[in-house]
Design a protein around this motif. Structure first.
Motif, mmCIF file in Angstrom:
data_model
loop_
_atom_site.group_PDB
_atom_site.id
_atom_site.type_symbol
_atom_site.label_atom_id
_atom_site.label_comp_id
_atom_site.label_asym_id
_atom_site.label_seq_id
_atom_site.Cartn_x
_atom_site.Cartn_y
_atom_site.Cartn_z
ATOM 1 N N LEU A 171 34.245 49.738 8.542
ATOM 2 C CA LEU A 171 33.885 50.461 9.761
ATOM 3 C C LEU A 171 34.306 49.717 11.021
ATOM 4 N N ASP A 172 34.249 48.372 10.985
ATOM 5 C CA ASP A 172 34.597 47.594 12.174
ATOM 6 C C ASP A 172 36.014 47.894 12.651
ATOM 7 N N THR A 173 36.931 48.118 11.694
ATOM 8 C CA THR A 173 38.324 48.353 12.074
ATOM 9 C C THR A 173 38.529 49.748 12.652
ATOM 10 N N LEU A 174 37.557 50.629 12.474
ATOM 11 C CA LEU A 174 37.672 51.993 12.994
ATOM 12 C C LEU A 174 36.993 52.160 14.343
ATOM 13 N N VAL A 175 36.210 51.172 14.754
ATOM 14 C CA VAL A 175 35.431 51.293 15.986
ATOM 15 C C VAL A 175 36.236 50.787 17.174
ATOM 16 N N GLU A 176 36.250 51.572 18.249
ATOM 17 C CA GLU A 176 36.843 51.112 19.494
ATOM 18 C C GLU A 176 35.772 50.370 20.270
ATOM 19 N N LYS A 177 35.887 49.061 20.297
ATOM 20 C CA LYS A 177 34.854 48.234 20.922
ATOM 21 C C LYS A 177 35.031 48.191 22.436
ATOM 22 N N ASP A 178 33.952 47.807 23.094
ATOM 23 C CA ASP A 178 33.961 47.753 24.555
ATOM 24 C C ASP A 178 34.887 46.649 25.050
ATOM 25 N N THR A 179 35.528 46.911 26.158
ATOM 26 C CA THR A 179 36.384 45.903 26.774
ATOM 27 C C THR A 179 35.587 45.087 27.789
ATOM 28 N N MET A 180 36.039 43.882 28.028
ATOM 29 C CA MET A 180 35.397 42.994 28.992
ATOM 30 C C MET A 180 36.390 42.668 30.098
ATOM 31 N N PRO A 181 36.022 42.882 31.346
ATOM 32 C CA PRO A 181 36.932 42.540 32.440
ATOM 33 C C PRO A 181 37.094 41.026 32.551
ATOM 34 N N ALA A 182 38.176 40.632 33.181
ATOM 35 C CA ALA A 182 38.431 39.200 33.383
ATOM 36 C C ALA A 182 37.589 38.702 34.548
ATOM 37 N N ILE A 183 36.582 37.894 34.216
ATOM 38 C CA ILE A 183 35.699 37.334 35.244
ATOM 39 C C ILE A 183 35.599 35.824 35.017
ATOM 40 N N GLY A 184 35.848 35.066 36.059
ATOM 41 C CA GLY A 184 35.728 33.613 35.991
ATOM 42 C C GLY A 184 35.105 33.090 37.269
#
Length: 225
Positions: free
Chosen positions: A73-86
């Motif tokens: 299932l993990d390979t089928l899920v579109e996971k949330d993206t994280m913006p570049a923050i530093g």
């Protein structure tokens, strides 16, 4: 998919693992015609295959034709993206828990170390391990992610409309395009050194290292003596 071998006079299908196939794939074309592919045992680096459950011929196909069928299932899920923050573009970090809000600002020199810790915690965080693919209200309560229990983390950061790494010139100048916010919800401890985490407006719930989240919260590693 291309056959590497064709066996026109095969033995019994059971000899190839085709009486109880490991995989059965049905492909339907635009006209509604369905073709069934059955995959059996491995044959060195290949696999036995029949088309439409026919006794003959039996083919062998490369392992790459079968590896694409192996997934979870993990390979089928579109996971949330994280913006570049530093630390260079983090403007403020706001934490709300039990109705109380604490805000840290990069403009406050006395908070610069805390801002750096928060940015470092965020940079070390990954949203990869899933606890739930589509969390229900009951699950959110169990995870401590219901509105009354969760800790809300809101990061305000500066986004650039251009990135020097994408420029042809090493002297390119960044163009500011305004500030954006990124909001996370932190839940309870899972019991194995992680906490439940949810991105605002997402149904996914992740497991993230508690130590990393302590840095995100600006309090450092709570396990350090």
């Amino acid at each position: 998919m291309t056959a590497t071998r064709q066996i026109d006079e095969p033995d019994a299908l059971s000899d190839y693992g085709l009486d109880s196939p490991a995989y059965t794939v049905q492909a339907t074309d635009a006209d509604g015609n369905t073709t069934t592919f059955s995959v059996g045992d491995a044959a060195d680096e290949n696999y036995y295959l029949t088309v439409d459950s026919a006794q003959a011929p039996v083919y062998t196909v490369t392992s790459s034709s079968v590896s694409v069928l192996q997934y979870d299932l993990d390979t089928l899920v579109e996971k949330d993206t994280m913006p570049a923050i530093g630390s260079g573009n983090l403007l403020t970090a706001e934490f709300t828990e039990n109705g109380q809000t604490t805000t840290y600002s990069s403009d406050d020199e006395e908070q610069s170390e805390t801002i750096a810790t928060i940015a470092g915690g965020y940079g070390a965080m990954t949203l990869t391990d899933l606890a739930s693919y589509h969390a229900t209200a009951e699950e959110l309560t169990t995870f401590g992610l219901d509105e009354a229990s969760r800790t809300t983390v809101t990061l305000t950061y500066q986004e650039s409309s251009s990135d020097s790494s994408d420029s042809d010139s090493g002297d390119s100048e960044e163009e500011d395009s305004g500030s954006l916010t990124y909001t996370l919800y932190l839940g309870s401890d899972s019991g194995d050194g992680t906490r439940y985490v949810q991105v605002q407006d997402s149904d996914l719930v992740y497991l993230v290292s508690s130590d990393v989240l302590n840095n995100l919260l600006g309090i450092g590693n709570s396990t350090e003596e």
